[in-house]
Write an enzyme that holds these catalytic residues in place. Sequence first.
Site, PDB file in Angstrom:
ATOM      1  N   LYS A   1       1.679  -3.648   6.612  1.00 39.24           N
ATOM      2  CA  LYS A   1       2.328  -3.632   5.174  1.00 39.24           C
ATOM      3  C   LYS A   1       3.967  -3.386   5.175  1.00 39.24           C
ATOM      4  CE  LYS A   1      -1.482  -4.221   3.283  1.00 39.24           C
ATOM      5  NZ  LYS A   1      -1.959  -5.669   2.797  1.00 39.24           N
TER       6      LYS A   1
ATOM      7  N   SER B   1       0.860  -1.114  -0.012  1.00 41.65           N
ATOM      8  CA  SER B   1       0.074  -0.183  -0.051  1.00 41.65           C
ATOM      9  C   SER B   1       0.865   1.237   0.133  1.00 41.65           C
ATOM     10  CB  SER B   1      -0.947  -0.073   1.170  1.00 41.65           C
ATOM     11  OG  SER B   1      -1.495   1.257   1.559  1.00 41.65           O
TER      12      SER B   1
ATOM     13  N   TYR C   1      -2.251  -1.227  10.724  1.00 42.32           N
ATOM     14  CA  TYR C   1      -2.488  -1.682   9.430  1.00 42.32           C
ATOM     15  C   TYR C   1      -1.534  -1.395   8.430  1.00 42.32           C
ATOM     16  CZ  TYR C   1      -3.893  -1.290   4.734  1.00 42.32           C
ATOM     17  OH  TYR C   1      -3.767  -1.215   3.253  1.00 42.32           O
TER      18      TYR C   1
HETATM   19  C1  UD1 Z   1      -7.246   5.121   3.326  1.00 41.60           C
HETATM   20  C2  UD1 Z   1      -6.220   4.774   4.365  1.00 41.60           C
HETATM   21  C3  UD1 Z   1      -5.037   3.854   3.533  1.00 41.60           C
HETATM   22  C4  UD1 Z   1      -5.614   2.692   2.889  1.00 41.60           C
HETATM   23  C5  UD1 Z   1      -6.684   3.305   1.874  1.00 41.60           C
HETATM   24  C6  UD1 Z   1      -7.588   2.299   1.146  1.00 41.60           C
HETATM   25  C7  UD1 Z   1      -6.119   6.218   6.135  1.00 41.60           C
HETATM   26  C8  UD1 Z   1      -5.345   7.328   6.989  1.00 41.60           C
HETATM   27  N1  UD1 Z   1      -5.752   5.784   4.917  1.00 41.60           N
HETATM   28  O1  UD1 Z   1      -6.608   6.179   2.588  1.00 41.60           O
HETATM   29  O2  UD1 Z   1      -4.242   3.616   4.574  1.00 41.60           O
HETATM   30  O3  UD1 Z   1      -4.595   1.883   2.170  1.00 41.60           O
HETATM   31  O4  UD1 Z   1      -7.607   4.135   2.611  1.00 41.60           O
HETATM   32  O5  UD1 Z   1      -8.070   2.772   0.008  1.00 41.60           O
HETATM   33  O6  UD1 Z   1      -7.338   5.717   6.601  1.00 41.60           O
HETATM   34  N2  UD1 Z   1     -12.702  11.744   3.038  1.00 41.60           N
HETATM   35  C9  UD1 Z   1     -13.724  12.604   3.323  1.00 41.60           C
HETATM   36  N3  UD1 Z   1     -14.647  11.912   3.792  1.00 41.60           N
HETATM   37  C10 UD1 Z   1     -15.161  10.462   4.207  1.00 41.60           C
HETATM   38  C11 UD1 Z   1     -13.802   9.769   3.547  1.00 41.60           C
HETATM   39  C12 UD1 Z   1     -12.662  10.274   3.094  1.00 41.60           C
HETATM   40  O7  UD1 Z   1     -13.314  13.791   3.121  1.00 41.60           O
HETATM   41  O8  UD1 Z   1     -16.122  10.328   4.553  1.00 41.60           O
HETATM   42  C13 UD1 Z   1     -11.548  12.192   2.381  1.00 41.60           C
HETATM   43  C14 UD1 Z   1     -10.282  11.959   3.181  1.00 41.60           C
HETATM   44  O9  UD1 Z   1      -9.893  13.037   4.237  1.00 41.60           O
HETATM   45  C15 UD1 Z   1      -9.040  11.836   2.205  1.00 41.60           C
HETATM   46  C16 UD1 Z   1      -9.771  11.478   0.757  1.00 41.60           C
HETATM   47  O10 UD1 Z   1     -11.207  11.607   1.092  1.00 41.60           O
HETATM   48  O11 UD1 Z   1      -8.770  13.167   1.575  1.00 41.60           O
HETATM   49  C17 UD1 Z   1      -9.543   9.738   0.481  1.00 41.60           C
HETATM   50  O12 UD1 Z   1     -10.082   9.138   1.763  1.00 41.60           O
HETATM   51  P1  UD1 Z   1     -10.148   7.411   1.846  1.00 41.60           P
HETATM   52  O13 UD1 Z   1     -11.023   6.834   0.702  1.00 41.60           O
HETATM   53  O14 UD1 Z   1     -10.469   7.145   3.492  1.00 41.60           O
HETATM   54  O15 UD1 Z   1      -8.549   7.016   1.579  1.00 41.60           O
HETATM   55  P2  UD1 Z   1      -7.091   7.513   2.272  1.00 41.60           P
HETATM   56  O16 UD1 Z   1      -7.366   8.249   3.686  1.00 41.60           O
HETATM   57  O17 UD1 Z   1      -6.259   7.975   1.215  1.00 41.60           O
END
Ligand code: UD1
Length: 341
Positions: free
Chosen positions: A155, A126, A151
């Site tokens: 990795k 990842s 997690y």
């Molecule tokens: C997350 C994990 C990462 C994992 C990946 C799998 C964390 C810190 N990281 O990445 O380890 O490999 O998922 O896909 O959890 N967001 C919102 N609202 C929401 C959900 C997300 O605004 O309800 C934003 C987040 O702040 C971020 C973006 O959307 O900027 C993507 O979030 P997400 O899909 O959870 O992925 P990551 O955080 O990049």
Amino acid sequence: MKEYVLLTGGMGFIGSHTAVCLLKAGVNVVIADDLSNSSASVLDGVEAITGVRPPFVRCDCADRTAVDRVFDTYPVSAVIHFAGYKAVGESVEKPLAYYRNNLNCLLTVLDAMRDHGVNTLVFSSSATVYGEGTGRPFTESSPTGGCTNPYGQTKLMAEQILKDLCRADARFTAVLLRYFNPVGADESGLIGETPRGVPNNLMPYVMQVADGRLPHLRVYGNDYPTPDGTGVRDYIHISDLASGHLAALTWASSHPGCHAFNLGTGTGTSVLELVHTFERVNGVAVPRVVEGRRSGDTAVCLADPSLANRVLGWRAERTLEDMCRDAWRWEKKQNEGTAHE
Ligand code: UD1
């Protein structure tokens, strides 16, 4: 003799799409999965798409006897190791479960491979191994470490185990695939992602808001140093990610040693850009409210995918529009009860 590629965790989101990609390419696949975060009906979807129903063994990959039985039954030429827990928040609450499961599964599969003379492993890693970074695209030689949750640590530890193994055994090949943000679904709408409970990741959350199951999206922060203030990520279509595994597998057999590759598009998309694209492509509304930053999040996480482009001859081809459209097709079919969760 018919040889198989073993997909541990092959019933999950990434594993099932990789199974489809391999089967379409004529590769024989056997799936081992404990169904702890997936359902046996995924096989119906894989069969409907490919016309092939791959053999499936329900087994815990940390159970040496069960794993040996898979290797004894099917002549395995290579393993793609997906099996593992993957919920970041849960890993903070249950660190021991994450370390035990993710590391035991890997070590057990590696022991079984050694005893059965199998020397090729592709590993689900990842982008989380890069930690916070500087906002510039990560290359495979960017520093790793600084993961903020168990997690991510599993990795990183798994990568270290595989590096050490390759150093000790010159015949062994380990390909570490560092995934960025996989989203979307097979274009058939017959397989996709099925998060348990309230989703943590952006795309599944957006879909549950769009279909009215959740009232609104919470945008975690609009004060990041990005063009619109929201977090920027490298979203990659799950079918492109899957084809990266086929490319890695094909390349791996003639390249002993431990090799890491980023699987991403190299293109950044903000939370609001993704939401706007989803609304436009699918003709649905995604109500949202801005909240504070989520702990552990970074402003920007982007891949430099040029090594995989050059060495594996692989490239992500699908657009953000494709990701939004295919994800939504799967969500709608699930709601109609015609998809295979
Ligand atoms: C997350 C994990 C990462 C994992 C990946 C799998 C964390 C810190 N990281 O990445 O380890 O490999 O998922 O896909 O959890 N967001 C919102 N609202 C929401 C959900 C997300 O605004 O309800 C934003 C987040 O702040 C971020 C973006 O959307 O900027 C993507 O979030 P997400 O899909 O959870 O992925 P990551 O955080 O990049």
